[in-house]
Design a protein around this motif. Structure first.
Motif, mmCIF file in Angstrom:
data_model
loop_
_atom_site.group_PDB
_atom_site.id
_atom_site.type_symbol
_atom_site.label_atom_id
_atom_site.label_comp_id
_atom_site.label_asym_id
_atom_site.label_seq_id
_atom_site.Cartn_x
_atom_site.Cartn_y
_atom_site.Cartn_z
ATOM 1 N N ALA A 62 -42.103 59.956 26.897
ATOM 2 C CA ALA A 62 -40.667 59.725 27.105
ATOM 3 C C ALA A 62 -40.446 58.440 27.888
ATOM 4 C CB ALA A 62 -40.052 60.901 27.850
ATOM 5 N N GLU A 63 -39.456 57.684 27.433
ATOM 6 C CA GLU A 63 -39.118 56.426 28.083
ATOM 7 C C GLU A 63 -37.796 56.569 28.830
ATOM 8 O OE1 GLU A 63 -39.515 53.380 25.081
ATOM 9 O OE2 GLU A 63 -41.687 53.407 25.338
ATOM 10 N N ALA A 64 -37.307 55.480 29.358
ATOM 11 C CA ALA A 64 -36.112 55.495 30.208
ATOM 12 C C ALA A 64 -34.912 56.157 29.538
ATOM 13 C CB ALA A 64 -35.757 54.077 30.651
ATOM 14 N N VAL A 65 -34.738 55.966 28.241
ATOM 15 C CA VAL A 65 -33.609 56.586 27.528
ATOM 16 C C VAL A 65 -33.665 58.102 27.667
ATOM 17 C CG1 VAL A 65 -32.656 57.024 25.221
ATOM 18 C CG2 VAL A 65 -33.263 54.699 25.896
ATOM 19 N N SER A 66 -34.821 58.676 27.403
ATOM 20 C CA SER A 66 -34.988 60.127 27.495
ATOM 21 C C SER A 66 -34.892 60.599 28.950
ATOM 22 C CB SER A 66 -36.331 60.538 26.896
ATOM 23 O OG SER A 66 -36.494 61.934 26.941
ATOM 24 N N GLU A 67 -35.488 59.842 29.862
ATOM 25 C CA GLU A 67 -35.389 60.200 31.278
ATOM 26 C C GLU A 67 -33.933 60.261 31.719
ATOM 27 O OE1 GLU A 67 -39.632 58.234 32.746
ATOM 28 O OE2 GLU A 67 -37.766 57.327 33.388
ATOM 29 N N ASN A 68 -33.152 59.273 31.312
ATOM 30 C CA ASN A 68 -31.736 59.244 31.677
ATOM 31 C C ASN A 68 -30.997 60.447 31.099
ATOM 32 O OD1 ASN A 68 -29.505 57.861 32.996
ATOM 33 N ND2 ASN A 68 -28.740 57.540 30.915
ATOM 34 N N GLU A 69 -31.310 60.831 29.868
ATOM 35 C CA GLU A 69 -30.678 62.014 29.276
ATOM 36 C C GLU A 69 -31.001 63.276 30.066
ATOM 37 O OE1 GLU A 69 -30.372 60.728 24.591
ATOM 38 O OE2 GLU A 69 -32.096 61.914 25.251
ATOM 39 N N MET A 70 -32.239 63.390 30.541
ATOM 40 C CA MET A 70 -32.610 64.551 31.361
ATOM 41 C C MET A 70 -31.806 64.570 32.654
ATOM 42 S SD MET A 70 -36.737 64.845 30.919
ATOM 43 C CE MET A 70 -37.213 63.221 30.296
ATOM 44 N N LEU A 71 -31.630 63.391 33.245
ATOM 45 C CA LEU A 71 -30.843 63.295 34.474
ATOM 46 C C LEU A 71 -29.385 63.650 34.216
ATOM 47 C CD1 LEU A 71 -32.385 60.001 35.905
ATOM 48 C CD2 LEU A 71 -32.768 62.331 36.757
ATOM 49 N N LEU A 72 -28.814 63.133 33.130
ATOM 50 C CA LEU A 72 -27.416 63.416 32.795
ATOM 51 C C LEU A 72 -27.196 64.894 32.485
ATOM 52 C CD1 LEU A 72 -26.531 60.291 30.615
ATOM 53 C CD2 LEU A 72 -25.703 60.819 32.922
ATOM 54 N N ALA A 73 -28.218 65.556 31.933
ATOM 55 C CA ALA A 73 -28.116 66.988 31.630
ATOM 56 C C ALA A 73 -28.251 67.841 32.894
ATOM 57 C CB ALA A 73 -29.182 67.390 30.611
ATOM 58 N N ARG A 74 -28.578 67.191 33.993
ATOM 59 C CA ARG A 74 -28.703 67.847 35.301
ATOM 60 C C ARG A 74 -29.774 68.945 35.341
ATOM 61 N NH1 ARG A 74 -25.041 66.034 38.775
ATOM 62 N NH2 ARG A 74 -23.108 65.141 38.044
ATOM 63 N N TYR A 75 -30.874 68.703 34.625
ATOM 64 C CA TYR A 75 -32.006 69.623 34.714
ATOM 65 C C TYR A 75 -32.613 69.523 36.103
ATOM 66 C CZ TYR A 75 -31.929 70.095 29.665
ATOM 67 O OH TYR A 75 -31.559 70.345 28.383
#
Length: 151
Positions: free
Chosen positions: A82-95
């Motif tokens: 996973a790269e920054a795009v996926s990392e950011n999505e995880m952060l936005l999903a508030r996991y």
């Protein structure tokens, strides 16, 4: 029936086609690995996928299945490629990404393990899967010196 979990994506390389034939040839059922899918492992262990969160990535690395594993009181996060795009999505999903051990994303490439992601995970230990003297220059000196050393 045995199961094999992988993200849903269309990829037409011969290697991927061979992989799919091998999985099917062994009678394994393919199940989609995506965010929010939980696994009941038993013996005090559980796991949940926290990525991928999308279905239309330009870079195949962002389809990586990112798994958070809990075993008793230990937390592990395996970030795949996973790269920054996926990392950011995880952060936005508030996991809840907090983990004791982080398997660093994309072999320690500077395209992943962003400072924001590292802050959310806040690992005690980081593991990088990488070949010595590889052609890609992984792990990135910036990831090692500027990001992981600050943990």
């Amino acid at each position: 029936m045995a199961k094999y979990m992988l993200p849903e994506l269309i990829h037409t390389s011969q290697t991927y086609e061979d992989f799919l034939r091998a999985v099917q040839g062994k009678g394994l059922k393919i199940i989609e690995a995506k965010a929010s899918i939980s696994l009941d492992i038993g013996s005090g262990a559980s796991a949940v996928f926290v990525a991928p969160n999308g279905t239309d990535y330009e870079d195949l690395n962002n389809y990586s299945a990112v798994l958070k594993l809990t075993y008793k009181d230990m937390l592990f996060l395996s970030a795949g490629d996973a790269e920054a795009v996926s990392e950011n999505e995880m952060l936005l999903a508030r996991y809840n990404l907090k983990a004791d051990v982080l398997k660093v994303g994309h072999h320690g490439s500077d395209s992943s393990t962003t400072p924001e992601f590292l802050t959310a995970v806040s690992p005690k230990y980081a593991v990088i899967s990488v070949g010595k003297d590889n052609d890609y220059g992984h792990p990135s000196p910036d990831v090692l010196a500027a990001r992981l050393r600050r943990m």
